[in-house]
Design a protein around this motif. Structure first.
Motif, PDB file in Angstrom:
ATOM      1  N   ASN A  57       0.689  -1.287  -0.157  1.00  0.00           N
ATOM      2  CA  ASN A  57       0.036   0.037  -0.177  1.00  0.00           C
ATOM      3  C   ASN A  57       0.735   1.205  -0.094  1.00  0.00           C
ATOM      4  O   ASN A  57       0.582   2.210  -0.666  1.00  0.00           O
ATOM      5  N   ALA A  58       1.837   1.232   0.843  1.00  0.00           N
ATOM      6  CA  ALA A  58       3.034   2.398   0.734  1.00  0.00           C
ATOM      7  C   ALA A  58       3.517   2.486  -0.509  1.00  0.00           C
ATOM      8  O   ALA A  58       3.598   3.940  -0.909  1.00  0.00           O
ATOM      9  N   PHE A  59       3.797   1.409  -1.293  1.00  0.00           N
ATOM     10  CA  PHE A  59       4.335   1.650  -2.565  1.00  0.00           C
ATOM     11  C   PHE A  59       3.542   2.131  -3.620  1.00  0.00           C
ATOM     12  O   PHE A  59       3.835   3.010  -4.261  1.00  0.00           O
ATOM     13  N   LEU A  60       2.413   1.867  -3.407  1.00  0.00           N
ATOM     14  CA  LEU A  60       1.028   2.323  -4.273  1.00  0.00           C
ATOM     15  C   LEU A  60       0.820   4.022  -4.131  1.00  0.00           C
ATOM     16  O   LEU A  60       0.738   4.466  -4.821  1.00  0.00           O
ATOM     17  N   GLU A  61       1.032   4.297  -2.728  1.00  0.00           N
ATOM     18  CA  GLU A  61       0.730   5.611  -2.576  1.00  0.00           C
ATOM     19  C   GLU A  61       1.690   6.434  -2.875  1.00  0.00           C
ATOM     20  O   GLU A  61       1.488   7.546  -3.435  1.00  0.00           O
ATOM     21  N   ASN A  62       2.934   5.773  -3.028  1.00  0.00           N
ATOM     22  CA  ASN A  62       4.131   6.433  -3.372  1.00  0.00           C
ATOM     23  C   ASN A  62       4.158   6.691  -5.133  1.00  0.00           C
ATOM     24  O   ASN A  62       4.140   7.885  -5.547  1.00  0.00           O
ATOM     25  N   GLN A  63       3.578   5.628  -5.690  1.00  0.00           N
ATOM     26  CA  GLN A  63       3.428   5.967  -7.143  1.00  0.00           C
ATOM     27  C   GLN A  63       2.477   6.770  -7.460  1.00  0.00           C
ATOM     28  O   GLN A  63       2.355   7.640  -8.594  1.00  0.00           O
ATOM     29  N   LEU A  64       1.312   6.760  -6.674  1.00  0.00           N
ATOM     30  CA  LEU A  64       0.068   7.878  -6.855  1.00  0.00           C
ATOM     31  C   LEU A  64       0.725   9.102  -6.755  1.00  0.00           C
ATOM     32  O   LEU A  64       0.335   9.972  -7.772  1.00  0.00           O
ATOM     33  N   TYR A  65       1.377   9.321  -5.550  1.00  0.00           N
ATOM     34  CA  TYR A  65       2.032  10.589  -5.505  1.00  0.00           C
ATOM     35  C   TYR A  65       2.832  11.233  -6.844  1.00  0.00           C
ATOM     36  O   TYR A  65       2.558  12.360  -7.255  1.00  0.00           O
ATOM     37  N   LYS A  66       3.635  10.355  -7.358  1.00  0.00           N
ATOM     38  CA  LYS A  66       4.280  10.547  -8.442  1.00  0.00           C
ATOM     39  C   LYS A  66       3.464  10.803  -9.563  1.00  0.00           C
ATOM     40  O   LYS A  66       3.843  11.732 -10.177  1.00  0.00           O
ATOM     41  N   ARG A  68       0.406  12.005  -9.694  1.00  0.00           N
ATOM     42  CA  ARG A  68      -0.145  13.314  -9.596  1.00  0.00           C
ATOM     43  C   ARG A  68       0.743  14.482  -9.898  1.00  0.00           C
ATOM     44  O   ARG A  68       0.477  15.234 -10.499  1.00  0.00           O
ATOM     45  N   GLU A  69       1.963  14.353  -9.319  1.00  0.00           N
ATOM     46  CA  GLU A  69       2.942  15.341  -9.809  1.00  0.00           C
ATOM     47  C   GLU A  69       3.416  15.275 -11.117  1.00  0.00           C
ATOM     48  O   GLU A  69       3.488  16.697 -11.642  1.00  0.00           O
ATOM     49  N   GLU A  70       3.447  14.426 -11.884  1.00  0.00           N
ATOM     50  CA  GLU A  70       3.710  14.431 -13.356  1.00  0.00           C
ATOM     51  C   GLU A  70       2.442  15.080 -13.931  1.00  0.00           C
ATOM     52  O   GLU A  70       2.711  15.754 -14.726  1.00  0.00           O
ATOM     53  N   ILE A  71       1.074  14.667 -13.649  1.00  0.00           N
ATOM     54  CA  ILE A  71      -0.098  15.359 -14.213  1.00  0.00           C
ATOM     55  C   ILE A  71       0.000  16.780 -14.163  1.00  0.00           C
ATOM     56  O   ILE A  71      -0.179  17.749 -14.896  1.00  0.00           O
ATOM     57  N   GLU A  76       0.879  22.108 -16.190  1.00  0.00           N
ATOM     58  CA  GLU A  76       1.560  23.466 -16.422  1.00  0.00           C
ATOM     59  C   GLU A  76       2.247  23.684 -17.771  1.00  0.00           C
ATOM     60  O   GLU A  76       2.307  24.780 -18.316  1.00  0.00           O
ATOM     61  N   GLU A  77       2.873  22.638 -18.358  1.00  0.00           N
ATOM     62  CA  GLU A  77       3.351  22.689 -19.673  1.00  0.00           C
ATOM     63  C   GLU A  77       2.359  22.996 -20.635  1.00  0.00           C
ATOM     64  O   GLU A  77       2.869  23.941 -21.727  1.00  0.00           O
TER      65      GLU A  77
END
Length: 88
Positions: A57-66, A68-71, A76-77
């Motif tokens: 779950n922690a791994f998945l939350e980290n992937q989700l955060y990344k 969202r940051e990419e989105i 912005e681009e």
């Protein structure tokens, strides 16, 4: 006994086979200590599965955060390109 996560879900088939084997060992005539040991093993197995689920779950939350940051970065681009007059 090892807990296994395959494709994001606990391998229930392995758990079922283990429980069936242990259930056949636990009869009404078995000593209490034998029942206790089997239950203790099942508890250890469940705790390992829980720890593995928490870690996954922690791994998945980290992937989700990344993601969202990419989105955010891509939005912005896109906004910069629109401001420069590009048809996006």
């Amino acid at each position: 006994m090892s807990s296994v996560i395959k494709n994001g879900s606990y391998d229930v088939l392995v758990d079922s086979k283990i429980n069936n084997t242990k259930t056949s060992l636990i009869g009404k005539n078995e000593p209490i200590t034998k029942r206790y040991e089997v239950l203790r093993e099942q508890l250890e197995h469940a705790l390992k599965a829980k720890d593995q689920a928490i870690s996954y779950n922690a791994f998945l939350e980290n992937q989700l955060y990344k993601a969202r940051e990419e989105i955010k970065r891509l939005n912005e681009e896109i906004n910069e390109l629109v401001q420069k007059g590009y048809n996006v």
